[in-house]
Write an enzyme that holds these catalytic residues in place. Structure first.
Site, short mmCIF file in Angstrom:
data_model
loop_
_atom_site.label_atom_id
_atom_site.label_comp_id
_atom_site.label_asym_id
_atom_site.label_seq_id
_atom_site.Cartn_x
_atom_site.Cartn_y
_atom_site.Cartn_z
N SER A 303 0.70 -1.24 0.04
CA SER A 303 -0.02 -0.05 0.20
C SER A 303 0.95 1.18 0.05
CB SER A 303 -1.04 0.20 1.24
OG SER A 303 -1.87 0.83 1.37
N ASP A 314 11.05 4.86 -9.46
CA ASP A 314 10.72 5.55 -10.69
C ASP A 314 11.53 6.52 -10.84
OD1 ASP A 314 9.01 3.45 -11.10
OD2 ASP A 314 7.08 4.59 -11.09
N LYS A 328 -0.36 -4.25 -3.47
CA LYS A 328 -1.73 -3.58 -3.50
C LYS A 328 -1.66 -2.13 -4.01
CE LYS A 328 -5.09 -2.31 0.15
NZ LYS A 328 -5.15 -0.81 -0.18
#
Length: 561
Positions: A303, A314, A328
């Site tokens: 999460s 990223d 999730k």
């Protein structure tokens, strides 16, 4: 490694969306429904109403309306995904606990002691009412005020220990080490365990921060920890998110902002109702945008934790080390319903800076299916490295933690009669030793371990070796296929070599069992922080993070491949 004992997966994205929730209800219908859908919904609601009216009228016993309707609602939301849930008035406190991480009680874990057939104190928390009153690990709970607890379940006793903050009660316990019954007057307080289990310097240049949940205010605490560690000389940092099930999306964004410039996109929420769509950017000035950073993750990292490590990956801002995360990628918001009831509903998926959603499971009307790696799509980090959606965050450096041998797992298991020997040994050790060395310096002696080994053997402790189970399955298969009689001598020979011998297994896995024992003992004196500090001594994932952070060339290489 310490057990994650307090919070399970927390809500993702609740806090920034709470004020929008009621508007979503008002505006949702025109956007998502057609005439056929409305007709089907109306028809089936009529069927439900008719079924309930007839059951209420004709069923042989009187139906409890709240129980019946709650069961129906629970069944409905359970058919959607594991995160959408209905909370009747009696359970609204559970929702608040998820959102805030707070509850009112005494601040202690309890467990069922199978041999005693009683509920006992497992672990008081540092600075909480139980510990301050003098309650200790192993104390047997006899009564709470005038209510006897000797034949109750863990859930029943736990519910009686909790209550409104400021209320007091008398806890009566039996202390095994003395055989004496003792009474403590304890006043309940709002309990909120620290999000930062521990932070400190690992060496003269590497700082370490362990974050166990994303509840309100945790980003501020992480920011302060980073500032403190930099003042102590940290030139690189490790953020440990292993076992962190997540929480507030906004806190995740603010933690990312510690290491990346202001106004960078961290995560986007996208649902079928436009009111839940939202883009989150870093809104605070960073502390350090160039400091080498490593994030530790595992299969329980989920999460908001995945937003944090995924965004940093990223942006090529950190090396991710460990094992693949939970996966999730869904966002929930809470909605107020009539009569103080609530609905927690999945409204959107989230997408991290590369544009990928890392949701691992596709929840369909006819069941659920894990997204295969072959069906995932390629995305790219800012530097052009390949990353994929689906299946959680794949670490830049995949490294499994040391696993416990099977015998150690069973020795530490809860609620099994034959496994209480370890718990009882720790309780007796505490009684004989008023104090111990610091977590990093505490070690059991050979004599201590030999005493524990003898206890285990004499207790009749047994467990199921994996090899024995697999052997038994092989025998069944061989008999079914007709090969067993021809190879009987070989099977008998192998069976003899796989004979269960607890004493031999304890000698074979001595080092792992000792580390587990030492961590459990340290926790009784130095609480969760101490147990974590002790566990870090043999943490190979942390060791790999430190090695890479101390080598600029290797660090740059990982971020370039």
């Amino acid at each position: 490694m310490t057990r994650q004992r307090f919070l399970h997966l927390l809500l993702l994205g609740i806090l920034p969306l709470m004020l929008q929730a009621q508007n979503v209800l008002k505006d949702a219908e025109p956007a998502i429904t057609g005439q056929n859908h409305n007709l089907e919904a109306g028809k089936n609601l009529d069927i439900f109403n008719a079924a309930y009216r007839n059951l209420d009228l004709l069923y042989v016993d009187t139906i409890n309306p709240e129980q019946a309707i709650t069961a129906a609602l629970k069944g409905m939301v359970r058919s959607l995904d594991p995160y959408t849930d209905y909370y009747p008035e009696s359970e609204t406190k559970n929702l608040q606990l998820m959102i805030t991480g707070k509850y009112a009680g005494i601040g202690a874990l309890i467990r069922y002691h199978a041999r005693k057939k009683r509920i006992v104190i497992d672990e008081p928390y540092a600075g909480m009412p139980a510990a301050e009153a003098g309650v200790r690990k192993g104390d047997v709970i006899l009564s709470i005020d005038d209510s006897v607890m000797t034949d109750k379940t863990v859930n029943y006793v736990s519910s009686r220990l909790r209550g409104d903050a400021g209320t007091s009660f008398v806890l009566k316990i039996l202390r095994p080490s003395t055989g004496k019954e003792m009474k403590f007057k304890i006043t309940r307080r709002n309990i909120k365990l620290p999000e930062l289990t521990y932070y400190g310097m690992r060496s003269d240049s590497v700082g370490y921060i362990s974050l166990n949940q994303f509840t309100e205010g945790c980003a501020r605490n992480v920011r302060n920890a980073v500032i403190d560690l930099k003042h102590q000389g940290a030139k690189a940092m490790v953020l440990d998110l292993r076992g962190n099930g997540g929480g507030s999306e906004m806190e995740a964004v603010d933690i990312v902002s510690i290491w990346v410039p202001k106004d960078e996109i961290v995560v986007e929420n996208r649902g079928k109702v436009r009111q839940v769509n939202r883009t989150y950017r870093t809104r605070l000035e960073p502390i350090d945008t160039v400091m080498p950073l490593a994030v530790l993750v595992n299969g329980e990292t989920a999460s908001a934790s995945e937003i944090t490590c995924g965004a940093l990956q990223d942006m090529d801002r950190a090396i991710i080390i460990g094992t693949r995360t939970y996966g999730k990628g869904l966002v929930q918001i809470p909605l107020d319903l009539p009569y103080n009831t609530n609905l927690k509903v999945t409204t959107s998926k989230y997408y991290i800076p590369s544009g990928r959603c890392i949701q691992a499971v596709n929840y369909r009307r006819d069941g659920q299916e894990r997204i295969a790696d072959s069906l995932t799509h390629v995305f790219h980090t800012r530097a052009g490295r390949e990353v994929r959606d689906g299946g959680g965050i794949k670490p830049d450096v995949e490294l499994k933690a040391d696993s416990l041998p099977n015998i150690a797992y069973y020795l530490s298991a809860v609620g099994m009669d034959s496994t209480e020997v370890m718990f009882d040994y720790v309780v007796d050790y505490i009684a004989r030793h008023p104090s111990i060395a610091q977590p990093e310096e505490f070690h059991l002696t050979d004599k201590d371990y030999e005493e524990f080994r003898e206890r285990v053997v004499k207790s009749g402790f047994t467990y199921d070796p994996v090899s024995r189970k697999q052997f038994d399955e092989l025998v069944k298969t061989a008999k079914f296929e007709g090969y067993y009689d021809d190879a009987r001598e070989l099977f008998d020979s192998l069976s003899a070599k796989l004979k269960h011998d607890v004493a031999t297994d304890m000698d074979k896995h001595r080092d792992a069992i000792i580390r587990m024992l030492e961590t459990d003992i340290v926790a009784a004196y130095y609480y969760q922080e101490g147990a974590l500090r002790a566990g870090l001594l043999h943490d190979k994932q942390l060791g790999e993070a430190e090695r890479l952070l101390k080598s600029p060339a290797k660090y740059r290489y990982v971020l370039s491949k």
